[in-house]
Design an enzyme around this catalytic site. Structure first.
Site, mmCIF file in Angstrom:
data_model
loop_
_atom_site.group_PDB
_atom_site.id
_atom_site.type_symbol
_atom_site.label_atom_id
_atom_site.label_comp_id
_atom_site.label_asym_id
_atom_site.label_seq_id
_atom_site.Cartn_x
_atom_site.Cartn_y
_atom_site.Cartn_z
ATOM 1 N N LYS A 89 -37.685 58.345 11.438
ATOM 2 C CA LYS A 89 -37.174 58.327 12.810
ATOM 3 C C LYS A 89 -35.659 58.140 12.812
ATOM 4 O O LYS A 89 -35.117 57.346 12.038
ATOM 5 C CB LYS A 89 -37.864 57.188 13.558
ATOM 6 C CG LYS A 89 -37.644 57.136 15.051
ATOM 7 C CD LYS A 89 -38.519 56.049 15.634
ATOM 8 C CE LYS A 89 -38.409 55.985 17.151
ATOM 9 N NZ LYS A 89 -39.345 54.986 17.720
ATOM 10 N N SER A 164 -41.323 57.009 21.528
ATOM 11 C CA SER A 164 -40.030 57.459 21.071
ATOM 12 C C SER A 164 -40.061 58.080 19.665
ATOM 13 O O SER A 164 -39.071 58.666 19.225
ATOM 14 C CB SER A 164 -39.034 56.304 21.088
ATOM 15 O OG SER A 164 -39.459 55.235 20.275
ATOM 16 N N SER A 188 -44.713 53.599 21.037
ATOM 17 C CA SER A 188 -43.813 54.626 20.491
ATOM 18 C C SER A 188 -44.242 55.203 19.153
ATOM 19 O O SER A 188 -43.708 56.222 18.723
ATOM 20 C CB SER A 188 -42.393 54.063 20.369
ATOM 21 O OG SER A 188 -41.796 53.973 21.635
#
Length: 505
Positions: A89, A164, A188
């Site tokens: 990420k 996310s 997320s």
């Protein structure tokens, strides 16, 4: 078939293989790290113009790491991920790569060193291919920002891959990599895993080090409620990654070491399962019914004892409505500099009755929560953790939906808190507020419990759907094992159409 054709066939067979299977192929010399990396880079070049999942790359640095992995393999070294290509990420620091969290103010913020979690995976031999897209400040269920643009779902590019960790889940589903590293504070990890049909694990709070994530760089304190954890195409890879990610904090390592309990059971039929498919005070969506009914049918077919909330003695199950109020309060007060409320939200705040104890009121008050009130909510959080511990004397996991809907179409209207999304119910489709999509995702976050999102097939529109297994505090191996046992019987990840490959391994 020529030798070159056989080589391409082998690489194709590894496209949707697990990280564990890729590591085994590398260790056996069936494929080189360099060739596997080039295969990955070719797939990204082929598909990522449409997906925009991997947004930060340094191909030459990745190639150098792959060559180092091949040299180590040739010397006889064996590590869990030696030569395996992964992405992480964007909010995780990777030495030499930008960390912006989608914020243009940090578009040139080049990390000097790896975050603790990235360093652990690199130390296990992983080859970092690049970084995957996120929403601005990691604060959305969609992954788009002014630095990197919009990420799309490989199942339907008109839909979001989630947020996310949206780019993370899309990279897995598209067959770029077999393992990803994400974070979770409001689903997320789990919601993108659900939207893309992959596996995601939210670890027990505090188990995985967050040092070296987010902006501004250099922070030492973790954000309250946030965790870091793995996403993968198999449940087994979640366990492999979790083993590498614990015990990373240098100060704590001087004296403390987490030794996680083994999974409670090795047979699916031994699990005691509570299933919840309807949030208190809310109608059950058709999606929630589909997901839980499918899991219940599979569990009962395997001889699992399945219980519903209506069958519980009074007081055993924690009050989910009150827990969600506290979650919204602590979540909203978890940022040192929270974003300003929208004009409509500010008006609602000013109109609140002093005795309004709803989750909406908690969210509106959270940015200006007095420390004394925060302490009261924190005490409720700790008490809730102990209440769940008593509950898990009678049960092993709680199974719920991950969200009330599958991957939805892109919706970038502002302000974000006024967005609504179409959710199908028995009596028709109605618009549901952005703030009401987080009940299931927030359930394990407040008490800090482990939760594993696992795919359970496709819905009638051909979109992936998932459930989550929530388990006892620090018993992460139990929820992962539960997902893995279901996977062994019913399968799990399905490759989206048009992305090639030969299926999961």
């Amino acid at each position: 078939m020529t030798t070159q054709d056989l080589h391409h066939t082998l690489l194709d067979s590894l496209t949707f293989a697990s990280a564990r299977a890729q590591a085994e192929a590398l260790a056996a010399g069936r494929v080189s790290a360099v060739d596997l990396l080039e295969h990955v880079l070719a797939r990204i070049s082929r598909f990522d113009n449409d997906l925009n999942a991997v947004v930060v790359r340094d191909d030459e640095a990745s190639r150098a790491a792959a060559r180092e992995a091949d040299a180590a393999l040739a010397r006889g070294e064996r590590r869990p991920l030696l030569g395996v290509p992964i992405t992480v990420k964007e909010s995780f620091d990777v030495a030499g790569y930008v960390t912006s969290s989608g914020n243009p103010d940090y578009a040139n913020n080049v990390a000097a060193q790896d975050s603790l979690a990235v360093a652990a995976l690199r130390g296990a031999g992983a080859v970092i291919v690049g970084k995957s897209n996120v929403p601005l400040a990691l604060a959305d269920l969609q992954s788009y920002n002014d630095v990197y643009g919009v990420s799309n779902n490989p199942w339907d590019t008109a839909r979001t891959p989630g947020g996310s960790s949206g780019g993370s889940a899309a990279a897995l589903a598209a067959g770029y990599v077999a393992l990803e590293l994400g974070t979770d504070i409001g689903g997320s990890i789990r919601i993108p895993a659900h939207f893309n049909g992959v596996y995601g694990h939210k670890p027990t709070a505090g188990l995985v080090a967050l040092r070296g994530t987010g902006v501004p760089s250099g922070r030492l304190a973790d954000r309250d409620l946030a965790v870091a954890g793995p996403l993968a195409r198999t449940a087994s890879d979640l366990g492999l990654a979790l083993d590498l990610l614990v015990n990373l904090e240098p100060l704590a390592a001087k004296a403390w070491k987490a030794t996680l309990p083994p999974a409670r059971h090795a047979k699916l039929s031994d699990f005691r399962v509570l299933v919840i498919d309807q949030w208190p005070g809310s109608a059950r969506s058709l999606h929630e019914a589909l997901v839980v009914d499918r899991v219940v049918e599979r569990l009962r077919t395997q001889g699992v004892k399945v219980t519903r909330p209506s069958e519980l003695p009074a007081g055993l199950l924690p009050d989910l409505t009150q827990s969600h109020r506290v979650y919204r309060s602590l979540l909203g007060s978890s940022l040192a500099t929270p974003p300003a409320l929208s004009k409509s939200a500010q008006k609602r705040l000013e109109a609140l009755s002093p005795d309004d104890d709803s989750a909406d009121a908690a969210w509106l008050r959270a940015p200006t929560l007095r420390h004394g009130e925060w302490l009261k909510d924190n005490e409720r959080r700790v008490a809730l953790r102990h209440q769940w511990e008593r509950f898990f004397e009678n049960f092993d996991v709680v199974v719920t939906p991950v969200a009330p809907l599958p991957a939805f179409r892109h919706n970038h209207t502002e302000p974000k808190d006024e967005r609504t999304y179409p959710v199908a119910f028995e009596n028709g489709t109605r618009e549901v507020r952005f703030l009401d999509l987080f009940h299931w995702a927030g359930l394990p976050v407040l008490p800090g419990l482990p939760a594993t999102s696992f795919p359970v097939g496709l819905d009638e529109d051909g979109l992936p759907v998932s459930a989550q297994a929530v388990g006892p505090y620090l018993e992460d191996r139990t929820t992962i094992a539960f997902a893995e046992l279901l996977e062994q019987v019913y399968g799990g990840f399905i490759a989206p159409p048009g992305f090639g490959g030969s299926g999961a391994a």
